[in-house]
Every structure is written in C-alpha cells, then in structure tokens.
Write an enzyme that holds these catalytic residues in place. Structure first.
Site, PDB file in Angstrom:
ATOM      1  N   TYR A 159       3.515   1.802   8.403  1.00 35.12           N
ATOM      2  CA  TYR A 159       4.559   1.573   7.402  1.00 35.12           C
ATOM      3  C   TYR A 159       4.456   0.158   6.833  1.00 35.12           C
ATOM      4  O   TYR A 159       4.491  -0.039   5.617  1.00 35.12           O
ATOM      5  CB  TYR A 159       5.927   1.794   8.036  1.00 35.12           C
ATOM      6  CG  TYR A 159       7.081   1.725   7.058  1.00 35.12           C
ATOM      7  CD1 TYR A 159       7.341   2.777   6.183  1.00 35.12           C
ATOM      8  CD2 TYR A 159       7.923   0.615   7.015  1.00 35.12           C
ATOM      9  CE1 TYR A 159       8.406   2.728   5.290  1.00 35.12           C
ATOM     10  CE2 TYR A 159       8.990   0.558   6.132  1.00 35.12           C
ATOM     11  CZ  TYR A 159       9.226   1.622   5.276  1.00 35.12           C
ATOM     12  OH  TYR A 159      10.279   1.560   4.389  1.00 35.12           O
ATOM     13  N   VAL A 192      19.124   0.628   5.283  1.00 37.85           N
ATOM     14  CA  VAL A 192      20.041   1.566   4.628  1.00 37.85           C
ATOM     15  C   VAL A 192      20.190   2.852   5.440  1.00 37.85           C
ATOM     16  O   VAL A 192      19.207   3.405   5.946  1.00 37.85           O
ATOM     17  CB  VAL A 192      19.516   1.912   3.207  1.00 37.85           C
ATOM     18  CG1 VAL A 192      20.559   2.733   2.464  1.00 37.85           C
ATOM     19  CG2 VAL A 192      19.176   0.642   2.440  1.00 37.85           C
TER      20      VAL A 192
HETATM   21  P1  NAP Z   1      14.762   9.190   2.923  1.00 39.12           P
HETATM   22  O1  NAP Z   1      16.225   9.475   2.917  1.00 39.12           O
HETATM   23  O2  NAP Z   1      13.936   9.638   4.073  1.00 39.12           O
HETATM   24  O3  NAP Z   1      14.168   9.774   1.556  1.00 39.12           O
HETATM   25  C1  NAP Z   1      12.807   9.759   1.312  1.00 39.12           C
HETATM   26  C2  NAP Z   1      12.560  10.607   0.097  1.00 39.12           C
HETATM   27  O4  NAP Z   1      11.143  10.608  -0.172  1.00 39.12           O
HETATM   28  C3  NAP Z   1      12.973  12.079   0.297  1.00 39.12           C
HETATM   29  O5  NAP Z   1      13.511  12.579  -0.888  1.00 39.12           O
HETATM   30  C4  NAP Z   1      11.633  12.759   0.591  1.00 39.12           C
HETATM   31  O6  NAP Z   1      11.604  14.133   0.266  1.00 39.12           O
HETATM   32  C5  NAP Z   1      10.754  11.946  -0.364  1.00 39.12           C
HETATM   33  N1  NAP Z   1       9.348  12.169  -0.125  1.00 39.12           N
HETATM   34  C6  NAP Z   1       8.622  11.983   0.997  1.00 39.12           C
HETATM   35  N2  NAP Z   1       7.340  12.340   0.796  1.00 39.12           N
HETATM   36  C7  NAP Z   1       7.249  12.774  -0.485  1.00 39.12           C
HETATM   37  C8  NAP Z   1       6.213  13.278  -1.294  1.00 39.12           C
HETATM   38  N3  NAP Z   1       4.969  13.455  -0.817  1.00 39.12           N
HETATM   39  N4  NAP Z   1       6.473  13.592  -2.595  1.00 39.12           N
HETATM   40  C9  NAP Z   1       7.709  13.451  -3.094  1.00 39.12           C
HETATM   41  N5  NAP Z   1       8.748  12.993  -2.367  1.00 39.12           N
HETATM   42  C10 NAP Z   1       8.517  12.664  -1.079  1.00 39.12           C
HETATM   43  O7  NAP Z   1      14.445   7.637   2.790  1.00 39.12           O
HETATM   44  P2  NAP Z   1      15.188   6.419   2.033  1.00 39.12           P
HETATM   45  O8  NAP Z   1      15.743   5.537   3.077  1.00 39.12           O
HETATM   46  O9  NAP Z   1      16.063   6.916   0.942  1.00 39.12           O
HETATM   47  O10 NAP Z   1      13.899   5.673   1.446  1.00 39.12           O
HETATM   48  C11 NAP Z   1      13.611   5.550   0.068  1.00 39.12           C
HETATM   49  C12 NAP Z   1      12.603   4.422  -0.101  1.00 39.12           C
HETATM   50  O11 NAP Z   1      13.185   3.186   0.338  1.00 39.12           O
HETATM   51  C13 NAP Z   1      11.327   4.615   0.726  1.00 39.12           C
HETATM   52  O12 NAP Z   1      10.208   4.210  -0.051  1.00 39.12           O
HETATM   53  C14 NAP Z   1      11.531   3.679   1.893  1.00 39.12           C
HETATM   54  O13 NAP Z   1      10.308   3.221   2.447  1.00 39.12           O
HETATM   55  C15 NAP Z   1      12.306   2.552   1.244  1.00 39.12           C
HETATM   56  N6  NAP Z   1      13.076   1.751   2.210  1.00 39.12           N
HETATM   57  C16 NAP Z   1      14.091   2.305   2.926  1.00 39.12           C
HETATM   58  C17 NAP Z   1      14.780   1.506   3.840  1.00 39.12           C
HETATM   59  C18 NAP Z   1      15.944   2.038   4.661  1.00 39.12           C
HETATM   60  O14 NAP Z   1      16.486   1.285   5.490  1.00 39.12           O
HETATM   61  N7  NAP Z   1      16.372   3.284   4.466  1.00 39.12           N
HETATM   62  C19 NAP Z   1      14.425   0.160   4.035  1.00 39.12           C
HETATM   63  C20 NAP Z   1      13.364  -0.358   3.287  1.00 39.12           C
HETATM   64  C21 NAP Z   1      12.709   0.442   2.363  1.00 39.12           C
HETATM   65  P3  NAP Z   1      12.011  15.281   1.357  1.00 39.12           P
HETATM   66  O15 NAP Z   1      13.506  15.373   1.349  1.00 39.12           O
HETATM   67  O16 NAP Z   1      11.351  16.511   0.794  1.00 39.12           O
HETATM   68  O17 NAP Z   1      11.457  14.852   2.670  1.00 39.12           O
END
Ligand code: NAP
Length: 236
Positions: A159, A192
């Site tokens: 990651y 988040v």
């Molecule tokens: P999340 O709730 O797990 O959502 C991830 C999303 O990405 C889901 O809609 C998932 O779809 C989609 N996804 C995964 N693989 C995919 C693919 N091959 N094609 C299209 N969509 C795909 O995560 P989140 O926390 O909202 O994260 C969003 C972004 O923020 C990510 O890039 C993550 O690295 C970044 N981020 C998050 C945090 C945190 O604390 N949450 C911190 C730093 C950065 P499915 O529902 O089909 O699985």
C-alpha cells in the site's frame, strides 16, 4: 478556460466510502457526476440514492484494472457529453495492512499496484485526452500519507509503495499538462471511517471529501503537482 456551464466529473470507486462522499459533494455544487463502480448493482444503488435527492448524477461501470472498461467509459463520455472536466482517481485497495515487507506475497503487491497505480494511470490515459480538447481539467488522486517518503515507516509495503508511485505519477502528469490548464494533484484524506480505514478511524467520509472538492474546483493558476491534506501541503 472555456465558459461551459455544466461541468462533468468522473469519480472512480464511488459506490461507497470517500468516493461516494466526493461524488455527492461535487453534484451538490452542480457538477454532473458520472459515478463509477466496478460492480453494476452496487454502483446503480449508490447513484439512484443521489439521483433521488435531485442531484445531477449518472452511473457507468468502471473497473480500473481493465483497459476495455476504461475505453468504454471514454466512449460513453464522448458520446454523451463530449467533454470531461474533473477526474477523481479514488478507487483503491489496501491488501497488506501492517504486514512485514519480508513476508508479504509478491502477488499481493502486484494486485495492489494493479488498482492503486496502474488503475489510476490507465483511467488518466483514457480520459485526460477529453480534457485536453477543451483546455481544462482537474485531476485529483487519492493518495495517503502512508506513501510519503519523508515519513516512511515499516510495514504495509504494498500500500505504501503504491501511494508513493501514485504521487510520482501525479507529478509527471502535472508537468506534462501544465500548459493545458489541467491541474493534477494528490491528496491524503486523513484516517477515515470506511471499509478500508476501519471503524476506529476518527474522520467521516463527508469531511474527508473537502480537500478533494477544493482540488477538483481549483481556479486557473491554482496549484498543480502538489500533495495535500486538509488543503495544506504534505511532505513527499
Ligand atoms: P473503501 O470504502 O474501501 O472504497 C474503495 C472503493 O474503491 C470501493 O468503491 C471499491 O469498490 C473501489 N475499488 C476497488 N478496486 C476497484 C477497481 N478495480 N475498480 C473500480 N473500483 C474499485 O475505501 P475508502 O476509504 O473510501 O478509500 C478511497 C481512497 O482513499 C482509496 O484510494 C484509499 O487508498 C484512500 N485513502 C483512504 C484512507 C482511509 O483512512 N479510509 C486513508 C488514506 C487514503 P467495491 O465496493 O466494488 O470494492
């Protein structure tokens, strides 16, 4: 910058979490959001909820790991809108939380890069040409402070290195597009509460979306090739 009234945005992985919050907030600002998701049912359900609130949203399937899927989205945008103003590369996976770099399977690292790195680059390659045609674009890459080289610690190597690579791609694209009024920036949303962030995270997706909305709506001459959290620069 052209004088279009109706801007069009694509948000990847927008069926839940931070992507859904970004889609909602962009639509609340009057931008037409093409909410994309790899799963048709989940994406349709999410977009229907926003449409029911009167928001300008439509849905299109996008799996960021597929060339065909990215091409189909580009064709859809061209046929329907003939433009794209905002791209939020939000889709992401975290497959090796707190695993040691000495133990993580290489296949896990490859799978992480497929989505977080090649996925974002693939979708950028497919869609940014539409932005170039109108001489306007805002690209927001959802990175993480875990990808900051300056703050790099141990564990979670897949990651972490995927987000460091995404940061590099951000700078390369920004440099290549600096004369097109296409501003490309990376951001960390903070920790988040989502499926990825877990239940202990202190921040809600709606709050985390703020910096993305700011970067997606930057005025001409705004920052490009930057890395931000809470609208402030982060160390690379
Ligand atoms: P999340 O709730 O797990 O959502 C991830 C999303 O990405 C889901 O809609 C998932 O779809 C989609 N996804 C995964 N693989 C995919 C693919 N091959 N094609 C299209 N969509 C795909 O995560 P989140 O926390 O909202 O994260 C969003 C972004 O923020 C990510 O890039 C993550 O690295 C970044 N981020 C998050 C945090 C945190 O604390 N949450 C911190 C730093 C950065 P499915 O529902 O089909 O699985």
């Amino acid at each position: 910058m052209d004088n279009v009234q109706q801007r069009v945005a694509v948000v990847t992985g927008a069926n839940r979490g931070i992507g859904l919050a970004i889609a909602r907030q962009l639509a609340l600002r009057g931008v037409h959001v093409v909410l994309t998701a790899r799963d048709e049912q989940r994406g349709n359900d999410a977009s229907k909820e926003l449409i029911a609130q009167g928001l300008p949203v439509s849905f299109f399937v996008l799996d960021v790991t597929s060339d065909d899927s990215a091409s189909r989205l580009a064709e859809h945008l061209r046929a329907t809108w003939d433009r794209l103003d905002v791209l939020v590369n939000n889709a992401g996976v975290a497959l090796d939380p707190w695993l040691s770099a000495l133990n993580v399977a290489i296949s896990t690292v490859v799978a992480t890069f497929e989505t977080n790195v090649f996925g974002a680059l693939r979708v950028s390659q497919a869609l940014i040409p539409l932005m170039k045609e109108h001489g306007y674009g805002r690209v927001v890459n959802l990175s993480s402070n875990l990808g900051s080289l300056e703050k790099m610690g141990g564990l979670t190597v897949a990651y972490r290195s995927s987000k460091a690579a995404l940061n590099a791609i951000t700078r390369v694209l920004a440099a290549e597009l600096k004369h097109d009024d296409i501003l490309v920036n990376a951001m960390c949303p903070g920790w988040v509460k989502t499926a990825l962030g877990g239940d202990d995270a202190p921040r809600l997706p709606e709050e985390a979306a703020d910096t993305a909305i700011w970067l997606a709506t930057l005025p001409a001459g705004g920052p490009t090739g930057g890395f931000f959290q809470d609208r402030k620069p982060l160390p690379w």
